[in-house]
Structures are given as structure tokens and as C-alpha cells.
Scaffold this active site. Sequence first.
Site, PDB file in Angstrom:
ATOM      1  N   ASP A  30      42.812  42.998  39.209  1.00 24.80           N
ATOM      2  CA  ASP A  30      41.850  42.081  38.609  1.00 24.80           C
ATOM      3  C   ASP A  30      40.684  42.864  38.006  1.00 24.80           C
ATOM      4  O   ASP A  30      40.451  44.025  38.330  1.00 24.80           O
ATOM      5  CB  ASP A  30      41.341  41.122  39.687  1.00 24.80           C
ATOM      6  CG  ASP A  30      40.862  39.788  39.129  1.00 24.80           C
ATOM      7  OD1 ASP A  30      40.773  39.660  37.893  1.00 24.80           O
ATOM      8  OD2 ASP A  30      40.591  38.879  39.927  1.00 24.80           O
TER       9      ASP A  30
ATOM     10  N   GLU B  62      36.791  44.568  32.973  1.00 25.14           N
ATOM     11  CA  GLU B  62      36.227  44.278  31.646  1.00 25.14           C
ATOM     12  C   GLU B  62      34.744  44.640  31.552  1.00 25.14           C
ATOM     13  O   GLU B  62      34.287  45.124  30.517  1.00 25.14           O
ATOM     14  CB  GLU B  62      36.382  42.788  31.311  1.00 25.14           C
ATOM     15  CG  GLU B  62      37.808  42.271  31.376  1.00 25.14           C
ATOM     16  CD  GLU B  62      38.142  41.685  32.736  1.00 25.14           C
ATOM     17  OE1 GLU B  62      39.296  41.285  32.929  1.00 25.14           O
ATOM     18  OE2 GLU B  62      37.234  41.638  33.605  1.00 25.14           O
TER      19      GLU B  62
ATOM     20  N   ASP C 230      40.782  33.155  33.595  1.00 31.72           N
ATOM     21  CA  ASP C 230      40.165  31.992  34.237  1.00 31.72           C
ATOM     22  C   ASP C 230      40.100  30.794  33.305  1.00 31.72           C
ATOM     23  O   ASP C 230      39.182  30.649  32.492  1.00 31.72           O
ATOM     24  CB  ASP C 230      38.756  32.353  34.715  1.00 31.72           C
ATOM     25  CG  ASP C 230      38.773  33.431  35.778  1.00 31.72           C
ATOM     26  OD1 ASP C 230      39.873  33.765  36.255  1.00 31.72           O
ATOM     27  OD2 ASP C 230      37.695  33.952  36.121  1.00 31.72           O
TER      28      ASP C 230
END
Length: 773
Positions: A426, A429, A491
Amino acid sequence: MRFTDGFWLMRPGVEAHYARQAYALAVADDALVVTAPTKVIETRGDTLNLPVLTVTVAPHAPGVVRVRIEHHTGGGEALRFETAPASGGSVAVEDDGTGVVTSGDLVARVSPGAPWRLEFASGGRVLTSSGHRSQAWIRLAPDAAVDAPPVGLPLGGAYVHEQLDLGVGTQVFGLGERFGPLVKNGQTVEIWNADGGTSSEQAYKNVPFYLTDAGYGVLVDEPGHVSFEVGSEAVQRVQFSVEGESLQYFVIAGDSPAQILERYTALTGRPPEVPAWSWGTWLSTSFTTDYDEATVTSFLDGMRDRDLPLSVFHFDCSWMRELQWTDFVWDERVFPDPEGMLRRLHDRGLRVSAWINPYIAQQSPLFQEAAAAGHLLRRPDGSVWQWDLWQAGMGVVDFTSEAATTWFQEHVRRLLRQGVDAIKTDFGERIPLDVVFADGSDPKRMHNLYAERYNAAVHAVLDEERPGEAVVFARSATAGGQRHPVHWGGDSTSTFASMAETLRGGLSLSLSGFGYWSHDIGGFEGTPDAAVFKRWVAFGLLSSHSRFHGSDSYRVPWLFDDGDEAAPDSAVSVTRRFATLKNRLAPYLIAAGREAAATGMPVMRPMVLAFPEDPTARPLDRQYLLGPDLLVAPVFSAEGDVELYLPAGTWTHLLTGERVQGPTWRRERHGFDSLPLYVREGAVLPIGARDDRPDTDHLDGLTLVAFPGADGVREVRVGDAVFAVETSDDEVHATGPEGRWSLRLGGAQQAADGGAAHLRRTAEPVPGPVLPD
């Protein structure tokens, strides 16, 4: 980024210096080197006080040409993407002074003199060109009135841009996982990884590659921020600009979008095949929910007791203690015996996935260890870069350091040796700019590449510890990230609108070189109502990879049923229907994954990729092909109304046997246990006998379901076995290995057993389920 004020003027504070002519052309180092002054030189005096661009055009691979535009060259070689080495071609300056670069079927020509013109042609047809006021070095005043760059990125003082012509009607696709319209014409696209969800212009997976329906694609070989104006600032052109003194790009020709993608992935890398078990259903603990081994066991028992197939169980963040992510240590308060628990999950026939990210919280014992060893990004003053957004006082692992990468990999390796099979990588970024990387890389150029380094490090350990079975579940990526599958969409919210934007993101990513893709079934943020959940189940289980996951609520299907779970339209029944269907389709899907690894053709195929000859199909972004032959149109409404387009040919609905002649638009209404799912004519679907899991002996009880169309022979591979299936309008003949496999005609109640089998349709098929029992 926009620099002009309309067609004639520049914006305040913008000084543009355009390539005006090809003043001198020479061949050097297997490349054409062009001196391009920013004014037309007529006298010796014109050569004074003059910015000059050096344009290098070189063959790189069949159908691929590289172009580099440089203003000042003293900065040295910039950090770029990992690409395949150059492999031949020819370069010449002809008698009339024209520079010609030939690479397979792609020819680049630079016309001598003024005005500036660099054109790219294939098969005698000009694909695109760089003409008057296309190539430029831009100097900006500190208060220049240009569009702001992405949040957190300061405005630079100098930029280089290129503009390539768009032909009339040319459509542009790709540029990574973008959640807006699939066709990018008219959009400004900023290539800058950001954690912005699926409902914004930001994206987790930014890829500076676009593909057109006019016979070419373009990779901008700049891993930092690239700003695209796609038929927007200059409506006849695609402009791409980067900060600094140089810009490099590749033009990639192809007879079809599929061939362009094949050449692009040959340049930047192809995805490996993924293991058979990964194609099954994944179930998650969800994100902020409470869970322990008893909770996990209750979920697994609930799935088993309801005959809901499950292949992978995923532990999200809270398998570790709060405020210590990522420390790779199981929270002993809820998982006192992690090795025993993992063994018990394996005894159920499950694989296990665990969440990590590349950030180390200050409260973790690993923080001081990593800081002391120099494994974390540092500020220019030498202090560890830290902030509190996500985890208190967290630092960021520096994957440009070989030592830091090895240190991180060893913690991943320990987790795998405990019994974890797959890793969810995960984040990656929000990478800061006010830092110093261990290898001296420019932080602006490393921002997007960080995701690639992070996922590559984890994937490499999986490949070592699980040879041939490596799977990450990654959120962030850039060009080349397809080498480390699988990626999921990030998301989303729990709405039909977000379901649609999620699909657009996946299709856009498929057109950017990524072979596999997944998303959170039911949406991530919030709790979906039963209708959204059930429609998303059908869509999710007819995607490349399928995971039930949410933020603050569980995604087990029985929580979405108020009535009878046994009813055909209950969430449990809908999940069972499509999860078992996907397992039956495993031989077909695995073959599609093998094709992705061999050619770069994605498993989920946008219509422009599957039907490039059909202009109606090209822009469609609410339907796709799953593999080469199954057309899927997810339903984005509670009522079940859906509009779809079927290209030319005879299509057979896989669930009902209904046959439809295309090309045609259709309006259909479907219950929760159905959706438009059509098989194209000429297809041969290998259908497995087992519906409880995808990783079985697919030859045992295999059925080949043939859908006759035009005459031809189709090769079908199932594992190492090869079947030759010859079809015509009303009959089919198949040969293959001896064993318990059979042949059926799609929509007909006929079957024959093989080594060899032959069927003739004696009457029109009776509508009914196509799948064998």
C-alpha cells in the site's frame, strides 16, 4: 501546463523560444543530430545571443523511434525509466538535406531549413508531426501567470515542451489509471502520483504514455512531473512539458492499438504470469474494523457454511500494533500465535495476504534501527525526514539505497517464512521533495519512480521465496510497474458513480501497459447499500482479480441480506453465482494472463483494444472484454437497467443462451444475479469442472464450449495441453490429449467426449445456460 494566451500571445511572465528551423543535420553515434536555432538564421549576426535546441532522433526498436530535445546539455544524463536497449535501424542525411531515421516500419524525417518539421510516418502515411511552434524551451518569471503545478510541487524556472499533431478525429487513451472519461481529448493530465482517491483528477498510477487510434503511441521518458495538454491548450495537438533543460520521448507505431501496446511493453517490460490461486476470491478484514483470529475464523466459517468459494484471506493494517506501522510484528494481543494461525489457514486450503507500506512509524522499534543505519530519507541538513500524516513521526524508507532495500526485504522475507503468501504494498505516493536520496537522485524525478522501486523490492523477495507464485497487491505505480502485478484501484466510495469511475480507471490503466487489475468490491469508503454491493459483486468477480475490502465496515456478503439468503437475488446467492462462475472460467482467465505475459495484451480489454476497426466501440468505457471473447457490461443501477453495444457478429449470452446479432445497441434490464455477459462468435471457452477454487487440474473434466462463426481453426491452451478446434457456421471439430474432456456447442444441448470430438448443429439452439452442469 499552459503557457500561451490563446493562439498568438504568451501568458504574462512566459518567454518561449521555439525551434524555428533545422539549421544543421549530422549523423553521430547511430543517431540524427539536428541543430535547431530558435530563430531563422539569415546572417552571422543572427547566431548571437540565441538559444539553440539540439534535437537527437534515433532508431530504438522495430517501430520505435527515440527523440531527445535539449537546451543546455551540461547537466549530465537525467534519471529515466528502465527500457529495453536499442536494437538497430538506420540513419541518413539524404542528398536534399533531409534527415531520415528508419526503425522497422516507422520512419522519422526532419526537413532541412525553415519552418521546423519533424514527421513520423508508417506505411507511407504520416502518423503525427512536430511542426511550427511545437518544440520549445520556456523560461518563466517567478510570478508567471501559468497554471499551478500539482500540490506540493513548486513552479520551475524553465521547461521544455513538445507538441505532436492530432489528426482529425484522432482519439487519445492511456496516461495511467485515470478516473475521468476514457478518451483523454480535451483534458489536462498531470503525471504526478498522489493519494487522492478515485473521485478526483489525481491518480495513484501515473504513466506518461498515451495510445491513439491513429496508429501510434507516445512514451515521454521522464519519470518526474510531466504535464499533458491533450487537445486542450492547442486543440490540434498533444502537448507535453517537463521542468528543466531537456525532454526525451519515444514514438511507437503499430497497425493496431494491440500492436502499439505490444511494442510499448517490449520497451518497458511485461507482467509475469500470476499463480492460479490468485484468480480466486480474496476476502479482507477491511481497514479500521476490529478483528482477531476468532473474527477471521467466523468469516471463514461463514463462507464455508454458505458454499462461497474463497482462495485468499487478507489481513489489513491492524495485524500490527497501532502507531507502529510498518514494523512487521503481529499484534500479540489479538494474534498470540501467528505461525499457528497461518498454518491453520493453510490447512483450510487458503493463501494469506498481509498489508505493509514503506513508512516506519516513530513508535516502532524499527525506526531507530533504520534511522541509525541511514535507511530513511533525510532532509538536506542530515536529519531524518518525518511527519505525522498517516503515522506519528513516520519516516520513509529510501529504496535508492541498496542497504536500505535489503534491510526492508529481509523483514518481508521473515513475514513470508512465517507463512504469508502475498503482500499488499500500500501507499508509496506521498513522497517528499525536501529530501536527499542516498544515490543522489533528484527528488522530483524520484517522486513517481519511488513506487516502482518499492514494489520491485517486495516483488523480488516474493519471487525468491515463492518461485513462480509472486503476487503483490499494489496501489501506486508508474511506467514499468506492470512488471510487478497485481494492482488495485485505490480508495473508492460505496456508490454506483464510484463504481463507474473505478472501471474507467482500470480500463485506462489497461491501455497503459498493465495486464492485471482489481478493485475493492462494494467500494472502500462508507458502507454500500445492498443494491450497490450486489452490482459491484458481479463486476468485481468478472474482473481480472477480485477482492472484498472496505474501510470501516466488513464486506462479508451475509451482512447485506435482510431477507432470505437462499433467494436468487440475495447477496449471498449473487456472490456464490459469480464466484463459482469465475472459478469455472479459470482455464480461460489463466490463458488470458499467459497472453498478457507474452504480448502485453491486458486481461481486461477496453473496446478500443478489442475492436479498433469499429469507431462506435472505441470510446466506450462502461463495458469491456474479459479475455479475448467475453464481453462484460456491469450494471450501474439498482433497477438493473443497462445500455450496451455489441459489435458485428453473433453474440451468445453466457448465462441465458440468448443469441444477438451485432452491430447493435441494446437496452437490457437484469436482476442482481445477472448482467450482460456475451460470448463472441468463433470463441472456444475452456470451462473447468471445479467451481470451488481456480487452482485445480483443469484438464480433469474440462469442457470446450465452441461458438461457431466464420470458418477457422483456433488453438486453445490449458496448462501444457493444446487443443485444435476447427469451427464453421454449424459444426465444430476438436482434437486434443487423451483424457476426460468434452466438447459442446454454445447454446446447444449436445456434447461429445475427446481425444477427438465432432459436433454438428442439427437445429437452432434452444436458449438456455451455455455453461455445462
